[in-house]
Design an enzyme around this catalytic site. Structure first.
Site, mmCIF file in Angstrom:
data_model
loop_
_atom_site.group_PDB
_atom_site.id
_atom_site.type_symbol
_atom_site.label_atom_id
_atom_site.label_comp_id
_atom_site.label_asym_id
_atom_site.label_seq_id
_atom_site.Cartn_x
_atom_site.Cartn_y
_atom_site.Cartn_z
ATOM 1 C CG ASP A 64 -1.959 1.089 1.209
ATOM 2 O OD1 ASP A 64 -2.075 1.795 0.181
ATOM 3 O OD2 ASP A 64 -2.650 1.267 2.229
ATOM 4 C CG ASN A 170 13.775 1.509 1.852
ATOM 5 O OD1 ASN A 170 14.813 0.847 1.861
ATOM 6 N ND2 ASN A 170 12.884 1.410 0.887
ATOM 7 C CB SER A 173 14.959 0.476 -2.254
ATOM 8 O OG SER A 173 14.521 0.239 -3.586
ATOM 9 C CE1 TYR A 313 2.803 -7.107 -2.268
ATOM 10 C CE2 TYR A 313 4.611 -5.565 -2.013
ATOM 11 C CZ TYR A 313 3.516 -6.004 -2.713
ATOM 12 O OH TYR A 313 3.113 -5.352 -3.846
#
Length: 357
Positions: A64, A170, A173, A313
Site C-alpha cells: 500500500d 529505507n 531498496s 508481502y
C-alpha cells in the site's frame, strides 16, 4: 470471506500483468466496508516500540504505497501495517513492466523504483485516519533525482511521524541508484541523527526503524548495528529484497529481470542475516523479520532467529489474504506446544544455529 474466495480469483488475477493485478486488488480493498477481525490469541501479543501489537504478523511496505487502504488491511487480521515507501516529491518510478511473478519459485522480482504519489498526498491520507485504531507505520525514502537525500528523509519524517506509530528509514531498496550507499557508516550516522532530531522536533511519539539489505558482509552489519544503537534507532527491519539470483531458481528466464528478488528464495539469506543481527543486537532493540514468510513455519523460524515481529508481502500473491489467519493459528499452536506464555519467550532461541545455517 475474502480469503475463502481467493482460490477462485487467483487464476484471473494471474492472467493479468502483475502490477495491474495489484492495482485492482488495492481498488477492491478500498471498496470494502471497515471490518474488525476476530480477537487474537493473547499469547500472540507483542509489546515493543512502546506499543502492544495484537499479533506479530505485519504487512511489509510496498503493498500500500500510497496509504490508500491501511484500515482494510488491518481488517484482514494483520497486527500492524507498514505503508509506503514515500518520497517527498511525486515520482513515477521505473518504466513498466517492472514487477514479475516467478510462480515455480513462489517469488517476485520488482524494480518499481520508489514510485510514489508524494509526501503531500500520503500525509493527508494518514492525517485523515487520526483516532482510528490499529498500528500503522510508514516507510520513507529519497527522490531518485534529489540533490540532498538526507533532507528528503528529514522532510518525510517531520511530516509523517505525527500520524504513525513508526517510521521506517529505507536505505536498502536496490531500485534507486545509490540508495544503498547510505548504509555506509558515515552517511548512516548523519542520516539517523537527523531523522531522530526531526522526529523529536515534530513532537511525535513514532518509533524510528531502519530497514537494511540482505546483501552485505558481516563487517558492514557490525557497523550498522553499532550506529543504529548509538543513534537511538528503536528497531531493525531485516531485510529488504536481494539482488542475488540463487542457482536454485526454476524460472530461469524471468530470473534475468533486473530488480529486487523477494518471496521464498529470500527466506534463507534474510533469516541468516536476521540471526546475525540478533547476535549483535540482543535485547538492545527488537528486530522485524522480513523475507520469505509464507507459513506459520517460516514465521516461527524468523521469531526463533530473533524477530519480535514479522512481515510478509510476496506470499500474498500466491496464498491470498487467508494466509494471515493461517499463520496466526499456527503460531498459537507452536507457542502452546512450547508451554510458553508468549511469543517473547522464544525470540532468538535458535539465533546462533540459524546464523550459520
Amino acid at each position: 470471506m475474502i480469503g475463502a474466495a481467493f482460490p477462485l480469483v487467483r487464476p484471473l488475477l494471474h492472467r493479468l500483468d502483475a502490477e495491474r493485478a495489484h492495482d485492482l486488488t488495492i481498488r477492491g480493498l478500498s471498496l470494502l466496508p471497515a471490518g474488525t477481525p476476530p480477537a487474537d490469541d493473547p499469547r500472540l501479543a507483542v509489546t515493543c516500540l512502546g506499543r502492544r501489537f495484537p499479533n506479530p504478523v505485519g504487512l511489509a511496505a510496498g503493498f500500500d504505497k500510497g496509504a490508500r487502504v491501511p484500515d482494510a488491511l488491518l481488517g484482514l487480521g494483520f497486527g500492524f501495517v507498514e505503508v509506503g515507501g514515500v518520497v517527498p516529491r511525486p515520482q513515477p518510478g521505473n518504466p513498466q513492466p517492472r514487477v514479475f511473478r516467478l510462480p515455480a519459485d513462489r517469488a517476485v522480482i520488482n524494480r518499481f523504483g520508489l514510485n510514489s504519489e508524494g509526501l503531500g498526498v500520503v500525509e493527508a491520507r494518514l492525517r485523515a485516519r487520526a483516532g482510528r485504531g490499529g498500528i500503522v507505520g510508514v516507510n520513507i525514502g529519497a527522490n531518485k533525482d534529489s540533490v540532498d537525500r538526507l533532507a528528503d528523509y528529514v522532510a518525510c519524517t517531520a511530516a509523517l511521524a505525527p500520524h504513525v506509530a513508526f517510521v521506517t528509514v529505507n536505505v536498502s531498496s536496490p531500485n534507486t541508484p545509490g540508495l544503498r550507499d547510505l548504509q555506509g557508516e558515515a552517511f548512516l550516522d548523519e542520516l539517523l541523527a537527523r531523522v531522530v532530531e526531526a522526529r523529536d522536533a515534530a513532537g511525535a511519539g513514532a518509533a524510528i526503524l531502519l530497514k537494511i539489505a540482505p546483501d552485505m558482509g558481516l563487517d558492514a552489519l557490525d557497523a550498522i548495528c553499532a550506529t543504529a544503537k548509538a543513534r537511538g534507532v528503536q528497531a531493525l527491519v531485516v531485510s529488504n529484497t536481494t539482488v542475488a539470483r540463487p542457482s536454485s531458481l526454476r524460472e530461469a528466464a524471468t530470473a534475468k529481470e533486473t530488480g529486487g528478488l523477494s518471496g521464498r528464495p529470500l527466506f534463507a539469506p534474510a533469516t541468516r542475516m536476521l540471526a546475525q543481527a540478533f547476535l549483535r543486537i540482543g535485547d538492545a532493540m527488537p528486530l522485524v523479520g522480513v523475507g520469505g514468510v509464507e507459513s506459520a513455519e517460516t514465521a516461527w523460524a524468523k521469531i526463533r532467529a530473533g524477530a519480535s515481529l514479522v512481515q510478509l508481502y510476496s506470499a500474498l500473491v500466491y496464498e491470498g489474504p487467508g494466509l494471515v489467519s493461517r499463520i496466526k493459528a499456527g503460531l498459537s499452536e507452536r507457542v502452546m506446544a512450547e508451554g510458553a506464555s508468549s511469543i517473547a519467550a522464544v525470540v532468538g532461541r535458535d539465533a546462533r544455529a540459524l546464523a550459520s545455517g
